[in-house]
Design a protein around this motif. Sequence first.
Motif, PDB file in Angstrom:
ATOM      1  N   ALA A 177       5.772  -0.015  14.843  1.00 48.27           N
ATOM      2  CA  ALA A 177       6.152   1.393  14.830  1.00 48.27           C
ATOM      3  C   ALA A 177       6.894   1.677  13.528  1.00 48.27           C
ATOM      4  N   ALA A 178       7.040   2.950  13.203  1.00 50.86           N
ATOM      5  CA  ALA A 178       7.772   3.309  11.989  1.00 50.86           C
ATOM      6  C   ALA A 178       8.348   4.707  12.122  1.00 50.86           C
TER       7      ALA A 178
ATOM      8  N   ALA B  35       2.534   5.640  17.415  1.00 49.92           N
ATOM      9  CA  ALA B  35       1.428   6.300  16.720  1.00 49.92           C
ATOM     10  C   ALA B  35       1.113   5.603  15.398  1.00 49.92           C
ATOM     11  N   ASP B  36      -0.132   5.765  14.977  1.00 49.44           N
ATOM     12  CA  ASP B  36      -0.510   5.331  13.638  1.00 49.44           C
ATOM     13  C   ASP B  36       0.044   6.326  12.632  1.00 49.44           C
TER      14      ASP B  36
ATOM     15  N   GLY C 278       5.603  14.204  -6.660  1.00 49.43           N
ATOM     16  CA  GLY C 278       6.893  14.071  -7.330  1.00 49.43           C
ATOM     17  C   GLY C 278       8.043  13.791  -6.375  1.00 49.43           C
ATOM     18  N   HIS C 279       7.743  13.732  -5.088  1.00 48.67           N
ATOM     19  CA  HIS C 279       8.777  13.463  -4.089  1.00 48.67           C
ATOM     20  C   HIS C 279       8.409  12.218  -3.308  1.00 48.67           C
ATOM     21  N   ARG C 280       9.375  11.752  -2.498  1.00 50.17           N
ATOM     22  CA  ARG C 280       9.191  10.455  -1.853  1.00 50.17           C
ATOM     23  C   ARG C 280       9.478  10.511  -0.360  1.00 50.17           C
ATOM     24  N   ASN C 281       8.825   9.586   0.330  1.00 49.28           N
ATOM     25  CA  ASN C 281       9.079   9.351   1.745  1.00 49.28           C
ATOM     26  C   ASN C 281       9.529   7.908   1.907  1.00 49.28           C
ATOM     27  N   LEU C 282      10.292   7.678   2.946  1.00 46.76           N
ATOM     28  CA  LEU C 282      10.729   6.334   3.286  1.00 46.76           C
ATOM     29  C   LEU C 282      10.123   5.999   4.644  1.00 46.76           C
ATOM     30  N   VAL C 283       9.352   4.930   4.689  1.00 47.22           N
ATOM     31  CA  VAL C 283       8.715   4.472   5.918  1.00 47.22           C
ATOM     32  C   VAL C 283       9.503   3.254   6.392  1.00 47.22           C
ATOM     33  N   VAL C 284      10.239   3.410   7.491  1.00 42.94           N
ATOM     34  CA  VAL C 284      11.081   2.334   8.014  1.00 42.94           C
ATOM     35  C   VAL C 284      10.360   1.671   9.176  1.00 42.94           C
TER      36      VAL C 284
ATOM     37  N   ALA D 174      11.191  -1.680   4.882  1.00 46.58           N
ATOM     38  CA  ALA D 174      10.701  -0.320   4.686  1.00 46.58           C
ATOM     39  C   ALA D 174       9.873  -0.252   3.412  1.00 46.58           C
ATOM     40  N   LEU D 175       9.224   0.899   3.241  1.00 50.75           N
ATOM     41  CA  LEU D 175       8.470   1.209   2.029  1.00 50.75           C
ATOM     42  C   LEU D 175       8.977   2.541   1.490  1.00 50.75           C
ATOM     43  N   LEU D 176       9.239   2.613   0.211  1.00 57.06           N
ATOM     44  CA  LEU D 176       9.521   3.886  -0.442  1.00 57.06           C
ATOM     45  C   LEU D 176       8.218   4.298  -1.099  1.00 57.06           C
ATOM     46  N   VAL D 177       7.652   5.416  -0.671  1.00 52.51           N
ATOM     47  CA  VAL D 177       6.303   5.796  -1.082  1.00 52.51           C
ATOM     48  C   VAL D 177       6.279   7.210  -1.658  1.00 52.51           C
ATOM     49  N   ALA D 178       5.256   7.460  -2.471  1.00 52.64           N
ATOM     50  CA  ALA D 178       5.028   8.798  -3.002  1.00 52.64           C
ATOM     51  C   ALA D 178       4.569   9.700  -1.857  1.00 52.64           C
TER      52      ALA D 178
END
Length: 176
Positions: A44-45, A33-34, A139-145, A129-133
């Motif tokens: 993919a991520a 998925a996108d 104020g919290h973060r997501n990790l896109v692997v 990966a990307l560590l993103v807002a």
Amino acid sequence: MLSLDVDTGSIHGVFVRHIPGGGDPLYEPPEPADGRWQRGATVAAWYLADEPDTAWAEWYRALAGTGLPPGQALPRELWRWRIDLDRVALLDDDRRLARVGLSSPSPTQQQWPACQAIGGALHHEGYDALLVASAARPGHRNLVVFRTEQRVTGCTPQPPPTLVIAAPPVPRGMRT
């Protein structure tokens, strides 16, 4: 292509991710998925959150976009993931986002094409990966692997998951 102006860091810790109840945490769909930060046709991520409330805020945001009632998207399992990644692009605050031409994340899909272009370029540059807002929980973060194989070295689900059969409380401070 020029390299993007991003800070690079290592991520070593625990993040969380929810999946359909009884699902395989390593499941790989035939057609990825996108997402906000990648196009499935390119890579993919996995999208993981810094804490459970962030994961649920993102879930509620996604449901709001589809109109699906929370009860119809249950049960879910919340998995803890051990993350040990050394090449992570840091895009987790407004200053870092501005350096790549992006504004603060909003909980809509209008920003997706610009974010996908940045994510695709960073994947092409060899980032894991990307560590993103978080768009849904400021104020919290997501990790896109980025996921090019079923298993990703440095990303390990930690059983057992927590089964969620009723809609969790709406997290404080979330945006939809």
